[in-house]
Design a protein around this motif. Structure first.
Motif, mmCIF file in Angstrom:
data_model
loop_
_atom_site.group_PDB
_atom_site.id
_atom_site.type_symbol
_atom_site.label_atom_id
_atom_site.label_comp_id
_atom_site.label_asym_id
_atom_site.label_seq_id
_atom_site.Cartn_x
_atom_site.Cartn_y
_atom_site.Cartn_z
ATOM 1 N N MET A 1 0.870 -1.192 0.000
ATOM 2 C CA MET A 1 0.000 0.000 0.000
ATOM 3 C C MET A 1 0.899 1.231 0.000
ATOM 4 S SD MET A 1 -2.962 1.147 2.689
ATOM 5 C CE MET A 1 -3.874 -0.335 2.361
ATOM 6 N N SER A 2 0.560 2.153 -0.861
ATOM 7 C CA SER A 2 1.373 3.359 -0.974
ATOM 8 C C SER A 2 1.094 4.308 0.176
ATOM 9 C CB SER A 2 1.092 4.044 -2.317
ATOM 10 O OG SER A 2 -0.257 4.478 -2.355
ATOM 11 N N SER A 3 2.019 5.212 0.362
ATOM 12 C CA SER A 3 1.851 6.199 1.443
ATOM 13 C C SER A 3 0.677 7.111 1.183
ATOM 14 C CB SER A 3 3.138 7.008 1.585
ATOM 15 O OG SER A 3 3.456 7.652 0.358
ATOM 16 N N ARG A 4 0.381 7.346 -0.102
ATOM 17 C CA ARG A 4 -0.759 8.208 -0.429
ATOM 18 C C ARG A 4 -2.066 7.559 -0.001
ATOM 19 N NH1 ARG A 4 -2.097 10.666 -6.448
ATOM 20 N NH2 ARG A 4 -3.910 11.933 -5.793
ATOM 21 N N MET A 5 -2.194 6.264 -0.266
ATOM 22 C CA MET A 5 -3.400 5.559 0.127
ATOM 23 C C MET A 5 -3.551 5.535 1.641
ATOM 24 S SD MET A 5 -6.126 4.047 -0.789
ATOM 25 C CE MET A 5 -5.800 3.804 -2.543
ATOM 26 N N THR A 6 -2.441 5.372 2.316
ATOM 27 C CA THR A 6 -2.495 5.381 3.781
ATOM 28 C C THR A 6 -2.968 6.722 4.289
ATOM 29 O OG1 THR A 6 -0.685 3.793 3.834
ATOM 30 C CG2 THR A 6 -1.134 5.016 5.851
ATOM 31 N N LEU A 7 -2.454 7.791 3.677
ATOM 32 C CA LEU A 7 -2.854 9.135 4.099
ATOM 33 C C LEU A 7 -4.339 9.360 3.869
ATOM 34 C CD1 LEU A 7 -2.054 11.928 5.121
ATOM 35 C CD2 LEU A 7 -1.473 12.545 2.741
ATOM 36 N N ILE A 8 -4.824 8.837 2.737
ATOM 37 C CA ILE A 8 -6.263 8.999 2.440
ATOM 38 C C ILE A 8 -7.106 8.266 3.491
ATOM 39 C CG2 ILE A 8 -8.078 8.400 0.804
ATOM 40 C CD1 ILE A 8 -6.035 8.888 -1.445
ATOM 41 N N LEU A 9 -6.697 7.065 3.837
ATOM 42 C CA LEU A 9 -7.447 6.313 4.833
ATOM 43 C C LEU A 9 -7.439 7.012 6.195
ATOM 44 C CD1 LEU A 9 -6.383 2.640 3.953
ATOM 45 C CD2 LEU A 9 -8.589 3.744 3.524
ATOM 46 N N VAL A 10 -6.278 7.577 6.536
ATOM 47 C CA VAL A 10 -6.191 8.306 7.813
ATOM 48 C C VAL A 10 -7.100 9.519 7.797
ATOM 49 C CG1 VAL A 10 -4.655 9.640 9.288
ATOM 50 C CG2 VAL A 10 -3.886 7.464 8.338
ATOM 51 N N LEU A 11 -7.091 10.237 6.654
ATOM 52 C CA LEU A 11 -7.956 11.420 6.545
ATOM 53 C C LEU A 11 -9.437 11.034 6.631
ATOM 54 C CD1 LEU A 11 -6.107 13.458 3.752
ATOM 55 C CD2 LEU A 11 -6.246 14.000 6.196
ATOM 56 N N VAL A 12 -9.793 9.937 5.949
ATOM 57 C CA VAL A 12 -11.193 9.480 5.995
ATOM 58 C C VAL A 12 -11.602 9.106 7.419
ATOM 59 C CG1 VAL A 12 -12.776 7.675 5.237
ATOM 60 C CG2 VAL A 12 -11.256 8.753 3.586
#
Length: 290
Positions: free
Chosen positions: A1-12
């Motif tokens: 999983m990319s860091s961008r996807m992780t950031l999106i999940l955290v934001l959600v």
């Protein structure tokens, strides 16, 4: 999983937590209070969905329905300085949630203690103006109205409304009960003696009247019997006279024989000379004449 996807999940997840924290529901059976850093910001929420600032505002909810407080039985002095033990309960509710929170800190136990003291003061004042007989058998409706009026005046300062005060029972301490029962027993005994004396007096009147009526009835009966007996004797004499008048010689003989029968009774032997008027029927001249 990319860091961008992780950031999106955290934001959600943050957005969801923020949205969840910013919403609260007030039930129709509740009152809600919105606090901002410990200070009251709003207290007029109705039932439904509401919003607040997450992590800044705090919501406190309180019971909006009426609550029952069963007070502990307590002793009170009546107007005649007699102790009574009163068991009561209170129906109350939160009228002003902001005032309630400010005065009681939102603590229901603290509110219950304060209400108990208010009601005790009201009961003490009302019982102090009444006798035992008045508090037991008097007009309790008026007494409860007076207690409610004074108690609500005090409880209003705490954001509380008292809807009802009920006295479950009133007991007398053992020492007072004994004296009251003794007095009641003496009073009942006095009434019983009075009723017995009245009954004895009435019985004596009835007995005297019955004796009088008996004497009158017996006297009248004897009088009527004597009258009837006299009339019967007179009639018998009249009949005898008519019967014997038909043959005077036979009547004389019958009377002499009856007299002889009554005189000469038993086994005794009498040797007498048949002379005189009594034995003239046995004389020679009489026999020869016949």
């Amino acid at each position: 999983m990319s860091s961008r996807m992780t950031l999106i999940l955290v934001l959600v997840a943050f957005v969801l937590i923020t949205l969840t924290s910013s919403m609260f529901i007030v039930d129709e059976r509740q009152k809600a209070l919105l606090l901002r850093l410990g200070q009251i910001e709003r207290s007029d929420y109705g039932p439904g969905l509401h919003f607040k600032i997450p992590f800044v505002n705090e919501v406190r909810k309180f019971e909006a329905r009426e609550m029952a407080l069963d007070a502990q039985p307590a002793r009170y002095l009546t107007g005649e300085k007699k102790n009574v033990i009163v068991d009561s309960f209170i129906m109350w509710r939160i009228a002003d949630v902001a005032t309630y929170y400010t005065s009681m800190g939102g603590d229901e136990e603290r509110a219950a203690l304060r209400l108990s003291q208010i009601i005790k003061d009201g009961l003490r004042a009302e019982f102090g103006r009444r006798t035992i007989q008045e508090v037991v058998s008097g007009d309790r409706v008026t007494m409860v109205k007076d207690i409610l009026k004074e108690s609500n005046r005090v409880a209003e300062g705490f954001g509380i409304s008292i809807s009802n005060v009920r006295i479950k029972r009133i007991d007398l301490p053992q020492e007072v009960s004994s004296s009251v029962y003794t007095r009641m027993e003496a009073e009942r005994e006095r009434v019983a003696k009075e009723l017995r004396s009245q009954g004895a007096e009435k019985a004596e009147e009835i007995r005297s009247d019955a004796d009088r009526q008996r004497a009158v009835i017996l006297a009248e009966a004897r009088r009527d019997a004597e009258n009837l007996r006299g009339e019967g004797d007179a009639r018998a004499t009249e009949i005898y006279a008519e019967a014997y008048g038909q043959n005077e010689d036979f009547y004389g003989l019958y009377r002499r024989l009856s007299a002889y029968q009554n005189i000469f009774q038993g086994d005794d032997m009498l040797v007498i000379e048949p002379t005189g008027d009594f034995f003239d029927r046995f004389s020679d001249s009489s026999l020869s004449a016949q």
